[in-house]
Design a protein around this motif. Structure first.
Motif, short mmCIF file in Angstrom:
data_model
loop_
_atom_site.label_atom_id
_atom_site.label_comp_id
_atom_site.label_asym_id
_atom_site.label_seq_id
_atom_site.Cartn_x
_atom_site.Cartn_y
_atom_site.Cartn_z
N UNK A 1 9.22 7.74 -3.81
CA UNK A 1 10.35 8.63 -3.52
C UNK A 1 9.85 9.72 -2.59
N UNK A 2 10.58 9.94 -1.49
CA UNK A 2 10.06 10.80 -0.43
C UNK A 2 11.06 11.88 -0.03
N UNK A 3 10.52 12.93 0.57
CA UNK A 3 11.36 13.99 1.12
C UNK A 3 12.09 13.56 2.39
N UNK A 4 11.82 12.34 2.88
CA UNK A 4 12.53 11.84 4.07
C UNK A 4 13.88 11.22 3.71
N UNK A 5 14.38 11.49 2.49
CA UNK A 5 15.70 11.06 1.99
C UNK A 5 15.72 9.57 1.62
N UNK A 6 14.57 8.94 1.46
CA UNK A 6 14.56 7.50 1.16
C UNK A 6 13.61 7.20 0.03
N UNK A 7 13.83 6.03 -0.59
CA UNK A 7 12.90 5.45 -1.55
C UNK A 7 12.53 4.06 -1.05
N UNK A 8 11.25 3.72 -1.13
CA UNK A 8 10.77 2.43 -0.63
C UNK A 8 10.13 1.65 -1.76
N UNK A 9 10.30 0.32 -1.70
CA UNK A 9 9.62 -0.60 -2.61
C UNK A 9 8.56 -1.34 -1.82
N UNK A 10 7.36 -1.50 -2.44
CA UNK A 10 6.21 -2.05 -1.74
C UNK A 10 5.62 -3.22 -2.51
N UNK A 11 5.06 -4.15 -1.75
CA UNK A 11 4.22 -5.18 -2.33
C UNK A 11 2.86 -4.55 -2.65
N UNK A 12 2.45 -4.63 -3.90
CA UNK A 12 1.20 -4.00 -4.30
C UNK A 12 0.00 -4.67 -3.64
N UNK A 13 0.03 -5.99 -3.55
CA UNK A 13 -1.12 -6.72 -3.02
C UNK A 13 -1.26 -6.59 -1.51
N UNK A 14 -0.15 -6.69 -0.77
CA UNK A 14 -0.23 -6.70 0.70
C UNK A 14 0.01 -5.33 1.32
N UNK A 15 0.64 -4.40 0.60
CA UNK A 15 0.95 -3.09 1.17
C UNK A 15 2.15 -3.10 2.08
N UNK A 16 2.93 -4.19 2.11
CA UNK A 16 4.10 -4.29 2.98
C UNK A 16 5.33 -3.70 2.30
N UNK A 17 6.17 -3.08 3.09
CA UNK A 17 7.43 -2.54 2.60
C UNK A 17 8.41 -3.68 2.37
N UNK A 18 9.04 -3.72 1.19
CA UNK A 18 9.94 -4.81 0.82
C UNK A 18 11.41 -4.42 0.88
N UNK A 19 11.71 -3.15 0.57
CA UNK A 19 13.12 -2.72 0.50
C UNK A 19 13.17 -1.21 0.67
N UNK A 20 14.28 -0.76 1.26
CA UNK A 20 14.48 0.68 1.47
C UNK A 20 15.81 1.08 0.86
N UNK A 21 15.78 2.15 0.03
CA UNK A 21 17.02 2.71 -0.48
C UNK A 21 17.33 3.98 0.29
N UNK A 22 18.52 4.02 0.91
CA UNK A 22 18.91 5.13 1.78
C UNK A 22 20.26 5.70 1.39
N UNK A 23 20.54 5.78 0.09
CA UNK A 23 21.84 6.25 -0.35
C UNK A 23 21.94 7.75 -0.55
N UNK A 24 20.82 8.46 -0.54
CA UNK A 24 20.84 9.90 -0.81
C UNK A 24 21.00 10.70 0.47
#
Length: 500
Positions: free
Chosen positions: A181-204
């Motif tokens: 959860x970030x101050x950039x108004x978004x929440x991101x979901x990550x793959x733990x093993x690869x470090x790749x971003x999987x999904x972005x929540x931008x509703x706030x």
């Protein structure tokens, strides 16, 4: 140092009336009764001439001699107390150089506080005992750390946010992913093993201050500076694992991350990830920033904490406000729920944290705990019957739920403590600090390790939060901070070290 009373061994004042002692004290201020300091040719009777007194001269001379003895005794006590204070200051300086101070280094409180009837020898003995106990604790703590085989290794960096990361959490259902959860108004979901971003929540519409995952379903709740908390669903597919990056490659001490494009991950360019913009439910009963939120056991209710000094309890299915938890005098900073019972703990800037009990539907009790001297930044439950609280007063305290009148352990640090976490299996406390450090302690307050931090690895700015993931044997601790990145660590602390 003012002295009331003194040594009772062989003193003339020990048998005198209190009024005589007070009068002696006033006389000693006006003149010296010692015969060595008396001018030549001036006799005792001459000094008393002109005074309005009805006492016979021999009696007056005897009294004056006794007053002189009292004065000399007070002078000796005064000199001894000055020497004692110098000794205390010297010992405090030596201990401060080792990172700790004698509890009671102030002569007016703590372990050195004594009654007026204690002799100087008793004070000195107690000082020596306290000093030996404190230094022994320091040395044993250093030995445990220096002689340990604790392995703390950086495994993965999760880079993609465009502002500081306030909070992170790990899903409790499959597939296991990391949420930030970030101050950039978004929440991101990550793959733990690869470090790749999987999904972005931008509703706030404001900073996302916390993220927590549902215990059994693919849902998350996020709290935001837009005065709302959102419940939203996610679906992710894990990518194929890749070899770990070379963490030994050189990097800048304070890189400018603002040049990265939105969604850029590990310098690979913008990543195309699914974006969720509409929540399943919006909880909007607060009148201020919602700083944290969490699921109650079972996942049918959630609790939110806000800067409006209240915490709210909601029904997930209907988004209905069930209870408003009031009582804190200042803004709330965090909330946490018990993993197996209907208990909630809320933290506040008013230096307290409160325990709310919802186990009996007809009785909602609350207990207030005042163990800190500054903002309580977080208080979390452990799997057992403990609560661990962290504060801006640079301490972390471990409490027993069955008897929370005083902490069972206190950890003193050199920097403010942010959102802490406790591992379920090994019961290790991970402390994120304002000074960019992350330290690990056991429940008795013994330091186990400090995560490595240098120009090549670790956080470069304030560390905001820690989260354990014991389902993953390799990457089992995550940290995040205001350097806009989350880091995955491998923590291996032998059981033998914890027993120390």
């Amino acid at each position: 140092m003012p002295v009331e009373g003194g040594s009772s061994s062989g003193s003339a004042s020990a048998t005198r009336h209190p009024k005589q002692k007070r009068k002696a004290h006033s006389l000693s201020i006006r003149r010296t009764n010692s015969t060595e300091d008396r001018p030549q040719g001036v006799q005792r009777g001459d000094m008393l001439e002109g005074q309005d007194s009805k006492l016979p001269l021999p009696l007056r001379s005897n009294l004056l001699e006794l007053f002189g003895q009292i004065e000399r005794e007070f002078e000796n006590l005064y000199i001894e107390n000055i020497e004692l204070r110098r000794e205390i200051d010297s010992l405090n300086e030596r201990l401060t150089g080792d990172g700790q101070t004698i509890e009671g280094g102030d002569p007016t409180k703590g372990a050195l506080k004594t009654k007026a009837s204690h002799s100087t020898s008793q004070l000195s003995q107690k000082l020596k005992t306290t000093y030996k106990a404190s230094t022994s604790k320091i040395v044993s703590s250093f030995k445990a750390t220096a002689g340990s085989r604790a392995v703390c290794q950086l495994l993965k960096e999760y880079v993609g946010h465009r502002d500081g990361i306030w909070d992170l959490s790990v899903t409790r259902t499959q597939p296991v992913v990391l949420g930030t959860a970030s101050a950039d108004h978004s929440a991101l979901l990550w793959s733990i093993e690869t470090g790749k971003c999987l999904l972005r929540y931008a509703g706030h519409a404001g900073s996302v201050n916390s993220i927590k995952f549902h215990p059994t379903e693919q849902m998350a709740i996020t709290a935001s500076g837009d005065q709302t908390a959102h419940i939203w669903r996610y679906m992710v597919q894990l990518p194929a694992p890749q070899p770990p990056p070379d963490v030994s490659a050189p990097c800048d001490d304070d890189p400018d991350l603002s040049d990265r494009e939105e969604g850029e991950v590990d310098g690979e360019g913008p990543c195309e990830v699914p974006t969720v913009r509409v929540p399943t439910a919006t909880l909007k009963s607060h009148q201020g920033v919602v700083i944290a939120a969490d699921w109650l056991v079972g996942g049918r209710q959630v609790v939110t904490a806000s800067w409006d000094r209240a915490a709210n309890l909601y029904e997930v299915e209907t988004s209905e406000l069930v209870h408003t938890l009031t009582g804190h005098d200042q803004e709330l900073t965090h909330c946490c729920t018990h993993p197996t019972q209907r208990l909630v703990v809320t933290s506040s800037r008013d230096t307290t944290f409160r325990l709310w009990d919802f186990r009996d539907p007809s009785i909602h009790s609350v207990n207030v705990f005042q163990g800190h001297t500054d903002t309580v930044t977080s208080a979390v439950f452990t799997v057992g019957d403990n609560v661990v609280s962290g504060s801006d007063d640079r301490t972390v305290k471990v409490w027993d739920l069955k008897n929370m009148r005083s902490p069972i352990a206190t950890i003193r640090t050199d920097s403010a403590v942010n959102r802490i976490s406790v591992s379920a299996n090994q019961r290790i406390i991970a402390l994120p600090h304002d000074n960019r450090q992350v330290r690990l302690f056991d429940m008795s307050g013994v330091r186990l390790a400090r995560l490595p931090r240098s120009n090549r690895m670790g956080h470069r700015r304030m560390v905001c939060c820690t989260a354990w993931n014991e389902e993953n044997q390799s990457c089992n601790l995550f940290t995040c901070g205001f350097d806009r990145q989350a880091i995955g660590w491998s923590i291996n602390i032998p059981a033998l070290l914890q027993e120390k």
